[in-house]
Scaffold this motif. Structure first.
Motif, PDB file in Angstrom:
ATOM      1  N   CYS A 296       6.165   6.681  -4.268  1.00  0.00           N
ATOM      2  CA  CYS A 296       5.580   6.133  -3.041  1.00  0.00           C
ATOM      3  C   CYS A 296       5.252   7.228  -2.041  1.00  0.00           C
ATOM      4  O   CYS A 296       5.928   8.251  -1.982  1.00  0.00           O
ATOM      5  N   LYS A 297       4.228   6.971  -1.249  1.00  0.00           N
ATOM      6  CA  LYS A 297       3.830   7.893  -0.197  1.00  0.00           C
ATOM      7  C   LYS A 297       4.149   7.258   1.156  1.00  0.00           C
ATOM      8  O   LYS A 297       3.843   6.089   1.386  1.00  0.00           O
ATOM      9  N   ARG A 298       4.782   8.024   2.024  1.00  0.00           N
ATOM     10  CA  ARG A 298       5.098   7.519   3.360  1.00  0.00           C
ATOM     11  C   ARG A 298       3.840   7.185   4.135  1.00  0.00           C
ATOM     12  O   ARG A 298       2.795   7.765   3.905  1.00  0.00           O
ATOM     13  N   LYS A 299       3.983   6.281   5.084  1.00  0.00           N
ATOM     14  CA  LYS A 299       2.882   5.996   6.002  1.00  0.00           C
ATOM     15  C   LYS A 299       3.216   6.583   7.369  1.00  0.00           C
ATOM     16  O   LYS A 299       4.391   6.700   7.739  1.00  0.00           O
ATOM     17  N   ASN A 300       2.198   6.907   8.111  1.00  0.00           N
ATOM     18  CA  ASN A 300       2.421   7.279   9.506  1.00  0.00           C
ATOM     19  C   ASN A 300       2.573   6.003  10.310  1.00  0.00           C
ATOM     20  O   ASN A 300       1.749   5.105  10.215  1.00  0.00           O
ATOM     21  N   MET A 301       3.642   5.908  11.088  1.00  0.00           N
ATOM     22  CA  MET A 301       3.850   4.688  11.867  1.00  0.00           C
ATOM     23  C   MET A 301       3.895   5.020  13.353  1.00  0.00           C
ATOM     24  O   MET A 301       4.215   6.132  13.748  1.00  0.00           O
ATOM     25  N   ARG A 302       3.541   4.025  14.144  1.00  0.00           N
ATOM     26  CA  ARG A 302       3.510   4.196  15.590  1.00  0.00           C
ATOM     27  C   ARG A 302       4.205   3.049  16.280  1.00  0.00           C
ATOM     28  O   ARG A 302       4.292   1.966  15.732  1.00  0.00           O
ATOM     29  N   LEU A 303       4.638   3.295  17.499  1.00  0.00           N
ATOM     30  CA  LEU A 303       5.245   2.240  18.297  1.00  0.00           C
ATOM     31  C   LEU A 303       4.260   1.091  18.425  1.00  0.00           C
ATOM     32  O   LEU A 303       3.095   1.291  18.744  1.00  0.00           O
ATOM     33  N   ASN A 304       4.756  -0.105  18.171  1.00  0.00           N
ATOM     34  CA  ASN A 304       3.892  -1.271  18.122  1.00  0.00           C
ATOM     35  C   ASN A 304       4.673  -2.472  18.649  1.00  0.00           C
ATOM     36  O   ASN A 304       5.842  -2.642  18.324  1.00  0.00           O
ATOM     37  N   GLY A 305       4.047  -3.305  19.469  1.00  0.00           N
ATOM     38  CA  GLY A 305       4.675  -4.551  19.900  1.00  0.00           C
ATOM     39  C   GLY A 305       5.724  -4.374  20.979  1.00  0.00           C
ATOM     40  O   GLY A 305       5.995  -3.264  21.455  1.00  0.00           O
ATOM     41  N   LYS A 306       6.338  -5.500  21.363  1.00  0.00           N
ATOM     42  CA  LYS A 306       7.313  -5.475  22.452  1.00  0.00           C
ATOM     43  C   LYS A 306       8.638  -6.134  22.073  1.00  0.00           C
ATOM     44  O   LYS A 306       9.396  -6.585  22.930  1.00  0.00           O
TER      45      LYS A 306
ATOM     46  N   GLY B 209       0.781  -1.235   0.000  1.00  0.00           N
ATOM     47  CA  GLY B 209       0.000   0.000   0.000  1.00  0.00           C
ATOM     48  C   GLY B 209       0.815   1.288   0.000  1.00  0.00           C
ATOM     49  O   GLY B 209       0.313   2.353   0.366  1.00  0.00           O
ATOM     50  N   TYR B 210       2.077   1.211  -0.383  1.00  0.00           N
ATOM     51  CA  TYR B 210       2.917   2.406  -0.443  1.00  0.00           C
ATOM     52  C   TYR B 210       2.876   3.086  -1.818  1.00  0.00           C
ATOM     53  O   TYR B 210       3.183   4.249  -1.941  1.00  0.00           O
ATOM     54  N   LEU B 211       2.552   2.320  -2.843  1.00  0.00           N
ATOM     55  CA  LEU B 211       2.681   2.837  -4.207  1.00  0.00           C
ATOM     56  C   LEU B 211       1.520   3.775  -4.540  1.00  0.00           C
ATOM     57  O   LEU B 211       0.351   3.449  -4.318  1.00  0.00           O
ATOM     58  N   LYS B 212       1.871   4.943  -5.078  1.00  0.00           N
ATOM     59  CA  LYS B 212       0.888   5.972  -5.382  1.00  0.00           C
ATOM     60  C   LYS B 212       0.723   6.097  -6.900  1.00  0.00           C
ATOM     61  O   LYS B 212      -0.359   6.322  -7.410  1.00  0.00           O
ATOM     62  N   GLU B 213       1.816   5.945  -7.607  1.00  0.00           N
ATOM     63  CA  GLU B 213       1.787   6.129  -9.052  1.00  0.00           C
ATOM     64  C   GLU B 213       2.982   5.417  -9.674  1.00  0.00           C
ATOM     65  O   GLU B 213       4.037   5.287  -9.064  1.00  0.00           O
ATOM     66  N   LEU B 214       2.752   4.982 -10.905  1.00  0.00           N
ATOM     67  CA  LEU B 214       3.794   4.247 -11.615  1.00  0.00           C
ATOM     68  C   LEU B 214       4.255   5.070 -12.810  1.00  0.00           C
ATOM     69  O   LEU B 214       3.431   5.648 -13.525  1.00  0.00           O
ATOM     70  N   LEU B 215       5.563   5.157 -13.017  1.00  0.00           N
ATOM     71  CA  LEU B 215       6.109   5.803 -14.208  1.00  0.00           C
ATOM     72  C   LEU B 215       6.879   4.762 -14.998  1.00  0.00           C
ATOM     73  O   LEU B 215       7.845   4.182 -14.497  1.00  0.00           O
ATOM     74  N   LEU B 216       6.446   4.525 -16.207  1.00  0.00           N
ATOM     75  CA  LEU B 216       7.102   3.502 -17.030  1.00  0.00           C
ATOM     76  C   LEU B 216       7.779   4.125 -18.240  1.00  0.00           C
ATOM     77  O   LEU B 216       7.233   5.049 -18.857  1.00  0.00           O
ATOM     78  N   LEU B 217       8.938   3.617 -18.577  1.00  0.00           N
ATOM     79  CA  LEU B 217       9.565   3.983 -19.835  1.00  0.00           C
ATOM     80  C   LEU B 217       8.605   3.591 -20.952  1.00  0.00           C
ATOM     81  O   LEU B 217       7.997   2.519 -20.913  1.00  0.00           O
ATOM     82  N   GLU B 218       8.420   4.487 -21.941  1.00  0.00           N
ATOM     83  CA  GLU B 218       7.435   4.187 -22.987  1.00  0.00           C
ATOM     84  C   GLU B 218       7.696   2.807 -23.598  1.00  0.00           C
ATOM     85  O   GLU B 218       8.834   2.374 -23.730  1.00  0.00           O
ATOM     86  N   ASN B 219       6.607   2.120 -23.894  1.00  0.00           N
ATOM     87  CA  ASN B 219       6.638   0.761 -24.440  1.00  0.00           C
ATOM     88  C   ASN B 219       7.031  -0.329 -23.436  1.00  0.00           C
ATOM     89  O   ASN B 219       7.264  -1.475 -23.827  1.00  0.00           O
ATOM     90  N   THR B 220       7.154   0.044 -22.141  1.00  0.00           N
ATOM     91  CA  THR B 220       7.404  -0.998 -21.137  1.00  0.00           C
ATOM     92  C   THR B 220       6.082  -1.651 -20.767  1.00  0.00           C
ATOM     93  O   THR B 220       5.089  -0.970 -20.549  1.00  0.00           O
ATOM     94  N   ASN B 221       6.100  -2.973 -20.694  1.00  0.00           N
ATOM     95  CA  ASN B 221       4.895  -3.711 -20.372  1.00  0.00           C
ATOM     96  C   ASN B 221       4.921  -4.135 -18.906  1.00  0.00           C
ATOM     97  O   ASN B 221       5.672  -5.019 -18.518  1.00  0.00           O
ATOM     98  N   PHE B 222       4.114  -3.469 -18.088  1.00  0.00           N
ATOM     99  CA  PHE B 222       4.093  -3.772 -16.657  1.00  0.00           C
ATOM    100  C   PHE B 222       2.775  -3.256 -16.105  1.00  0.00           C
ATOM    101  O   PHE B 222       2.505  -2.058 -16.164  1.00  0.00           O
ATOM    102  N   ASN B 223       1.938  -4.150 -15.608  1.00  0.00           N
ATOM    103  CA  ASN B 223       0.590  -3.744 -15.198  1.00  0.00           C
ATOM    104  C   ASN B 223       0.344  -3.860 -13.707  1.00  0.00           C
ATOM    105  O   ASN B 223       0.558  -4.916 -13.125  1.00  0.00           O
ATOM    106  N   LEU B 224      -0.113  -2.780 -13.121  1.00  0.00           N
ATOM    107  CA  LEU B 224      -0.598  -2.796 -11.745  1.00  0.00           C
ATOM    108  C   LEU B 224      -1.847  -1.924 -11.707  1.00  0.00           C
ATOM    109  O   LEU B 224      -1.963  -0.971 -12.478  1.00  0.00           O
ATOM    110  N   GLU B 225      -2.751  -2.214 -10.797  1.00  0.00           N
ATOM    111  CA  GLU B 225      -3.970  -1.401 -10.714  1.00  0.00           C
ATOM    112  C   GLU B 225      -3.690  -0.108  -9.964  1.00  0.00           C
ATOM    113  O   GLU B 225      -4.091   0.061  -8.803  1.00  0.00           O
ATOM    114  N   ILE B 226      -2.989   0.759 -10.613  1.00  0.00           N
ATOM    115  CA  ILE B 226      -2.597   2.033 -10.003  1.00  0.00           C
ATOM    116  C   ILE B 226      -2.396   3.031 -11.144  1.00  0.00           C
ATOM    117  O   ILE B 226      -2.111   2.630 -12.277  1.00  0.00           O
TER     118      ILE B 226
END
Lengths: 240, 240
Positions: free
Chosen positions: A87-97, A44-61
């Motif tokens: 990519c967009k950063r996520k807000n993270m919090r202290l979690n676990g021990k 869930g970090y990816l916001k947008e994809l930039l592909l070199l023209e004619n590159t074949n790579f598919n993601l729902e984004i």
């Protein structure tokens, strides 16, 4: 759409993300290559994809295209793959021990390796200070092999942080001599382990706050291990 | 004497040592900085010292001086220390029964880290193949923190080598899945452990020759560890 000019405002803004200051300001960072982009997408970090023209790579984004000269302008590597992720950063919090505290780790390769091993050995949260290398720099992300997208990292003043958790979780430091042989350590399920800078080790003021000290038994011909290796061995042992 | 020109024949010859081909031909290599030079001196590798003029550093070895422009010409680093050592290779031979076999390790940082950990964890001989990065390159030597001067490394055709020792020493390979959990391994004092290339792992033909396979137990979110880390953890466990 196809971006063909390095003078395009959006492209110019993206190129600025090579600089930590802009990454911090925008909350964005760039990654490159199929493996990293897939990991970012799955986490869930990816916001947008930039592909070199004619590159074949598919993601729902959202996907846009760039020409060779724009790719060359944006890339950090010598032989770019033609797949760039914004990519967009996520807000993270202290979690676990199970906590790993990093004091001023400065080499991006070491930081990436430590992040990778932290995922392998079930660390819940990595706590870094502002003297650590930027975790969103391309070298850290590459060395982490994308594991940065599967980990939880927060930045704190370490002295305040350790003081705050003192008494709640056992705090371990490392010393080359003295302390407890890592191999004799009993199984523990809650801990904060502090690892320090490549040249100087852990700040003595932080070491003073530790409840126990560990050392990795080794041949006396060798003064110390690489900090990425030492951290990984300790985490490996602690996940017994 | 003081070398002040980059056109001096000796200085030109030394600069060629940045290139693997010349290092191989001459049997020489350059190192930089007080720590590495001292380690080389103590291990009998140091042949001659080149100091930036007015640098105060004494060792009982032939010492000459260089001007700033010559230093800049010879150095591999951005901020040179002014202390350069000219080292002569040693002839090394297979020794001992704790063997680490490296198949095509290509990253100089990984190679240096592995050399450093090999000294820490008592490896007798490291066996590399000709697809490994040159161990006398400056990045390998720096990453090894000078431990390259305390280890024994030979180059072999790995298939022939493993075939030759098969039956005499237990041969261990690594597999991500399958094999024996490293943590359950009994104490062993003789072994050859094979570690492989960053991207491709160990050549399947070599893996076929192994007597047993090991894996490092880890979280399934993480596909693999950095090869320097994985090697170090295995050596750490084997030195129980």
């Amino acid at each position: 759409m196809l971006y063909s000019s390095v003078n395009n405002i959006k492209i110019k803004e993206l190129a600025k993300l090579k600089n930590k200051k802009y990454r911090d300001k925008e909350g964005l960072f760039l990654i490159e290559g199929e493996h990293l982009v897939k990991e970012a997408y799955n986490s869930g970090y990816l916001k947008e994809l930039l592909l070199l023209e004619n590159t074949n790579f598919n993601l729902e984004i959202e996907t846009n295209y760039i020409t060779k000269n724009v790719l060359k302008y944006l890339t950090n590597v010598e032989t770019p793959t033609g797949i760039i992720g914004i990519c967009k950063r996520k807000n993270m919090r202290l979690n676990g021990k199970k906590l790993l505290v990093l004091d001023s780790i400065q080499d991006p390769g070491n930081m990436g390796t430590i992040i990778r091993s932290s995922v392998a050995f079930n660390i819940d949260t990595i706590i870094i200070n502002d003297k650590c290398v930027d975790i969103y720099s391309d070298k850290v992300i590459r060395s982490s092999q994308g594991m940065i997208f599967k980990t939880n990292i927060i930045k704190e003043d370490l002295h305040s942080f350790i003081t705050k958790i003192k008494g709640q979780i056992p705090i371990y430091g490392t010393k080359v001599t003295g302390g407890k042989d890592l191999k004799t350590l009993e199984k523990i399920s809650e801990f904060a382990i502090i690892m320090g800078n490549e040249g100087n080790g852990v700040d003595p003021k932080l070491l003073d706050l530790c409840d126990e000290y560990l050392y990795i038994p080794m041949n006396k011909n060798c003064e110390s291990l690489n900090v990425g290796v030492a951290t990984s061995i300790i985490l490996y042992e602690l996940t017994k």
